[in-house]
Design a protein around this motif. Structure first.
Motif, short mmCIF file in Angstrom:
data_model
loop_
_atom_site.label_atom_id
_atom_site.label_comp_id
_atom_site.label_asym_id
_atom_site.label_seq_id
_atom_site.Cartn_x
_atom_site.Cartn_y
_atom_site.Cartn_z
N LEU A 5 0.86 -1.18 0.00
CA LEU A 5 0.00 0.00 0.00
C LEU A 5 0.90 1.23 0.00
O LEU A 5 1.81 1.34 0.80
CB LEU A 5 -0.89 0.01 1.24
N SER A 6 0.67 2.13 -0.90
CA SER A 6 1.51 3.31 -1.03
C SER A 6 0.64 4.55 -1.03
O SER A 6 -0.44 4.55 -1.61
CB SER A 6 2.32 3.23 -2.32
N ASN A 7 1.11 5.63 -0.41
CA ASN A 7 0.35 6.88 -0.46
C ASN A 7 0.88 7.75 -1.61
O ASN A 7 1.78 7.34 -2.34
CB ASN A 7 0.42 7.62 0.88
N ALA A 8 0.32 8.92 -1.78
CA ALA A 8 0.66 9.76 -2.93
C ALA A 8 2.07 10.35 -2.84
O ALA A 8 2.63 10.75 -3.86
CB ALA A 8 -0.37 10.88 -3.07
N ARG A 9 2.64 10.45 -1.66
CA ARG A 9 3.98 11.00 -1.53
C ARG A 9 5.01 10.01 -2.04
O ARG A 9 4.84 8.80 -1.95
CB ARG A 9 4.27 11.35 -0.08
N ARG A 10 6.11 10.52 -2.54
CA ARG A 10 7.18 9.68 -3.06
C ARG A 10 8.09 9.24 -1.91
O ARG A 10 8.49 10.05 -1.09
CB ARG A 10 7.95 10.48 -4.10
N TYR A 11 8.42 7.96 -1.87
CA TYR A 11 9.31 7.42 -0.85
C TYR A 11 10.74 7.91 -1.11
O TYR A 11 11.23 7.84 -2.23
CB TYR A 11 9.26 5.89 -0.88
N MET A 12 11.40 8.41 -0.08
CA MET A 12 12.80 8.81 -0.17
C MET A 12 13.62 7.81 0.64
O MET A 12 13.48 7.74 1.87
CB MET A 12 13.00 10.23 0.40
N PRO A 13 14.44 6.99 -0.03
CA PRO A 13 15.18 5.96 0.69
C PRO A 13 16.19 6.54 1.67
O PRO A 13 16.82 7.56 1.40
CB PRO A 13 15.88 5.17 -0.42
N LYS A 14 16.31 5.87 2.81
CA LYS A 14 17.28 6.24 3.84
C LYS A 14 18.12 5.01 4.16
O LYS A 14 17.66 3.88 4.01
CB LYS A 14 16.57 6.74 5.10
N PHE A 37 10.12 1.98 -5.47
CA PHE A 37 9.05 2.97 -5.46
C PHE A 37 9.51 4.30 -4.88
O PHE A 37 8.79 4.98 -4.18
CB PHE A 37 7.80 2.43 -4.75
N GLY A 38 10.76 4.66 -5.20
CA GLY A 38 11.33 5.94 -4.84
C GLY A 38 11.51 6.78 -6.09
O GLY A 38 11.00 6.44 -7.17
#
Length: 124
Positions: A5-14, A37-38
């Protein structure tokens, strides 16, 4: 069954994030290009699995789902992920909360290809 499940914001990897990655293609002879998905695809080395060598390594197909850990994040390059258990800088090897260091061939390791089940992606 796996549900992403993903929201509209883009994932920023850490660094040291645990992620699900979808193999997109083989990039050269040594790497897979995977989608985390980043903002950019990530690179997964074929030898970035516990117990793998240049001669004994997994053969992932496009569409394979892999549970991995972000091991390198640089703003100028694609992130890099690994399926090896990480350790503390002081050598305690408990960075991954007691994750097991099992060979990739045994299918008992913490990280690696997820087999069986159904993958459902919800990117809305």
């Amino acid at each position: 069954t796996f549900f992403v499940l993903s929201n509209a914001r883009r994932y920023m990897p850490k660094l040291n994030d645990r992620v699900l990655a979808v193999v997109e293609e083989r990039s050269g002879a040594e790497y897979y290009r995977v989608n985390i998905f980043g903002p950019h695809p990530a690179l997964l080395s074929q030898t970035a699995f516990e117990g793998s060598t240049k001669r004994n390594k997994p053969n992932l197909q496009p569409g394979s789902l892999v549970y991995c850990r972000v091991c390198n994040v640089c703003p100028d390059m694609d992130p890099e992920v690994t399926c090896k258990v990480g350790g503390d800088d002081d050598g305690n090897n408990n960075k991954d909360g007691g994750a097991s260091r099992k060979d990739w061939m045994t299918d008992e390791g913490t990280y690696g290809e997820l087999k069986g089940g159904t993958t459902v992606l919800n990117l809305s």
